[in-house]
Design a protein around this motif. Structure first.
Motif, PDB file in Angstrom:
ATOM      1  N   LEU A   1       0.783  -1.356  -0.049  1.00  0.00           N
ATOM      2  CA  LEU A   1      -0.044  -0.123  -0.038  1.00  0.00           C
ATOM      3  C   LEU A   1       0.695   1.418   0.035  1.00  0.00           C
TER       4      LEU A   1
ATOM      5  N   TYR B   1      -4.210   5.176   2.268  1.00  0.00           N
ATOM      6  CA  TYR B   1      -5.598   5.559   2.635  1.00  0.00           C
ATOM      7  C   TYR B   1      -6.612   4.580   2.629  1.00  0.00           C
ATOM      8  N   LEU B   2      -6.440   3.476   1.855  1.00  0.00           N
ATOM      9  CA  LEU B   2      -6.992   2.284   1.537  1.00  0.00           C
ATOM     10  C   LEU B   2      -6.757   1.263   2.563  1.00  0.00           C
TER      11      LEU B   2
ATOM     12  N   ALA C   1     -10.889 -12.809   4.527  1.00  0.00           N
ATOM     13  CA  ALA C   1     -10.548 -14.054   3.869  1.00  0.00           C
ATOM     14  C   ALA C   1      -9.375 -14.723   4.722  1.00  0.00           C
TER      15      ALA C   1
ATOM     16  N   LEU D   1      -1.410   4.198  -1.528  1.00  0.00           N
ATOM     17  CA  LEU D   1      -2.645   3.804  -1.230  1.00  0.00           C
ATOM     18  C   LEU D   1      -2.867   3.657   0.097  1.00  0.00           C
TER      19      LEU D   1
ATOM     20  N   VAL E   1     -10.087  -0.528   4.468  1.00  0.00           N
ATOM     21  CA  VAL E   1     -10.968  -1.302   3.457  1.00  0.00           C
ATOM     22  C   VAL E   1     -10.236  -2.709   3.207  1.00  0.00           C
ATOM     23  N   VAL E   2      -8.959  -2.542   2.765  1.00  0.00           N
ATOM     24  CA  VAL E   2      -7.968  -3.519   2.511  1.00  0.00           C
ATOM     25  C   VAL E   2      -7.700  -4.726   3.445  1.00  0.00           C
TER      26      VAL E   2
ATOM     27  N   LEU F   1     -10.868  -6.673   4.345  1.00  0.00           N
ATOM     28  CA  LEU F   1     -11.040  -7.662   3.087  1.00  0.00           C
ATOM     29  C   LEU F   1     -10.034  -8.808   3.624  1.00  0.00           C
ATOM     30  N   VAL F   2      -8.764  -8.457   3.746  1.00  0.00           N
ATOM     31  CA  VAL F   2      -7.705  -9.352   4.180  1.00  0.00           C
ATOM     32  C   VAL F   2      -7.947 -10.268   5.369  1.00  0.00           C
TER      33      VAL F   2
END
Lengths: 270, 201
Positions: free
Chosen positions: B68, B75-76, B87, B73, B79-80, B83-84
């Motif tokens: 990131l 700032y994501l 999963a 990235l 969210v990431v 998600l990770v």
């Protein structure tokens, strides 16, 4: 490249990688589970009461699929559930022997002695920790109604300091038997007609001082029982319900009338 | 002890006692109130939390540092990470079911429950915010898990007592539980500053 587009693509890519990974993993590491287990689990009541002898409904469903459990063990579910289970498994239907809880103590306030005035927290568990409770008898009903609190069907009430179980409301789950600190409640098949309303292992003379309706271990019932179903161990009569024919002769001869037998109305199990 | 070791121990102590996630930062309150009714469930939940916190940190730290940040990235992050972690927990669950069924049954329903628990997400983000290295992040995650375990075990004991007490009617149930939690939280504020003074950092 447009930073917004880049961000979207990046997150989508990470998501896609995770998705592929999970899909592959679920295929590679697939564990075969019997789909009947989920069906069985759905038709069980889900009360997780444990009266079948397994750890909750999930445990019973697993044992059923494994083939080492009988189909008629779910007491709260009764015949309905047993029929569904035998349909799913494709085995002959068996009747559920309904269970009912009985209280092995008849020492109400008017017939038993007190040894102290208890003014603490009004639960059996707490009273038990203070010299075994208010009653002179250390084995009897503590009378604060922990059993009545846990009963899911309001079948238990405390009357004159003794737990009384309404057999018409009792679903036989055994929650009261598990919570009783003195272990004076047990669950028996609903066919039982004779019960011993005492749990005291004190010697006869001690019992007489503390309670008018306690078992003094006189062995009269043991000698008189035509089926030899009663044995006195630790100064307390115990009935072997496999042998008992329910004739009620023991109740007639009992010296202290701590054995109760029924006409077959079912209300005797007060 | 080398300076690095002292720092790691300080992080561990700080995570367990001073910055306790439940009682100090008020993250992960949901399982803290929901599963603390008896010791057995509380322990199962806490072990699952320790496990997932360490695992999540081990995965999210490299993603943040090598993926990131270099591609601007950062700032994501949130969210990431969600998600990770989701999963990953799913993957671990599948693997456990196949290879270690005993552990799978022991962790039971708690593993999927805490997938996106805010305490788990909180640890991974705190590691980045505080600028910890990989080893420090792992120690911090483990310590945070231990802190959660400590809070759960203490509180399940407290609740066992509270259940026998008879508070006034309006306080029965959740209110008295929340009040007990608040008092326990106040007690943990007594650990303020001990790590700084103990390790002279």
């Amino acid at each position: 490249m447009n930073p917004i587009l880049f961000a979207i693509l990046a997150v989508a890519a990470i998501g896609a990688i995770c998705a592929v990974m999970l899909t592959v993993a679920s295929k590679v590491m697939y564990v075969h589970t019997d789909e009947r287990e989920a069906d069985l689990r759905d038709c069980l009541p889900g009360a997780n009461c444990g009266s079948c002898g397994y750890a909750g409904c999930d445990g019973y469903a697993a044992a059923l699929v494994g083939g080492d459990a009988k189909t008629n063990l779910c007491v709260p579910g009764g015949d309905d559930v047993s029929r569904q289970i035998s349909d799913i498994l494709g085995v002959p239907f068996e009747d559920v022997i309904e269970q009912v809880a009985i209280c092995h103590c008849g020492g109400s306030y008017d017939v038993s002695e007190k040894k102290l005035e208890y003014q603490g927290i009004m639960t059996c568990a707490a009273a038990k920790t203070l010299y075994g409770g208010e009653s002179a008898c250390a084995y009897g009903c503590l009378g604060y109604g922990d059993c009545a609190v846990v009963c899911p069907n309001n079948a238990v009430c405390i009357e004159d300091g003794v737990a009384r179980i309404n057999p018409r409301r009792c679903i036989g789950c055994g929650a009261c038997a598990r919570v009783c600190p003195n272990k004076i409640i047990s669950t028996v098949p609903d066919t039982v007609r004779v019960i011993i309303k005492c749990s005291s292992c004190d010697k006869g003379a001690d019992v007489r001082k503390k309670c008018e309706v306690g078992c003094i271990g006189c062995r009269k019932c043991e000698k008189e029982c035509p089926e030899s179903a009663i044995t006195v161990t630790n100064n307390l009569a115990v009935i072997d319900y496999d042998k008992c024919s329910g004739c009620g002769h023991c109740a007639e001869v009992c010296t202290t009338k701590c054995i109760k037998a029924a006409d077959f109305s079912g209300v005797f199990r007060n | 002890m080398s300076e690095q070791m002292v720092k790691l121990v300080a992080i561990l102590m700080g995570a367990v006692l001073v910055n306790n996630y439940v009682l100090r930062q008020f993250l992960g309150i949901c399982p803290f109130l929901g599963v603390s009714k008896d010791l057995k469930n509380a322990t199962g939940m806490s072990i699952a939390v320790i496990f997932v916190m360490c695992l999540a940190t081990a995965v999210t730290w490299p993603i943040q540092t090598y993926l990131l940040v270099p591609s601007n990235l950062a700032y994501l992050q949130t969210v990431v990470f969600i998600l990770v972690i989701a999963a990953l927990v799913q993957l671990v669950e599948i693997a456990l079911k196949k290879y270690i069924p005993a552990l799978y049954r022991a962790l039971g329903v708690y593993l999927p429950l805490i997938t996106t628990n805010c305490a788990v997400l909180g640890v991974t983000i705190a590691n980045i915010d505080k600028g910890y290295g990989f080893a420090e992040s792992l120690v911090n995650a483990f310590g945070s898990g231990l802190g959660f375990f400590l809070a759960m075990v203490i509180f399940s004991g407290v609740r066992g007592r509270v259940e026998h007490a008879q508070p006034p009617k309006p306080f029965q149930g959740l209110p008295i539980t929340l009040i007990s939690a608040a008092i326990l939280s106040l007690a943990f504020f007594g650990f303020n500053g001990i790590v700084e003074n103990l390790f002279k950092i």
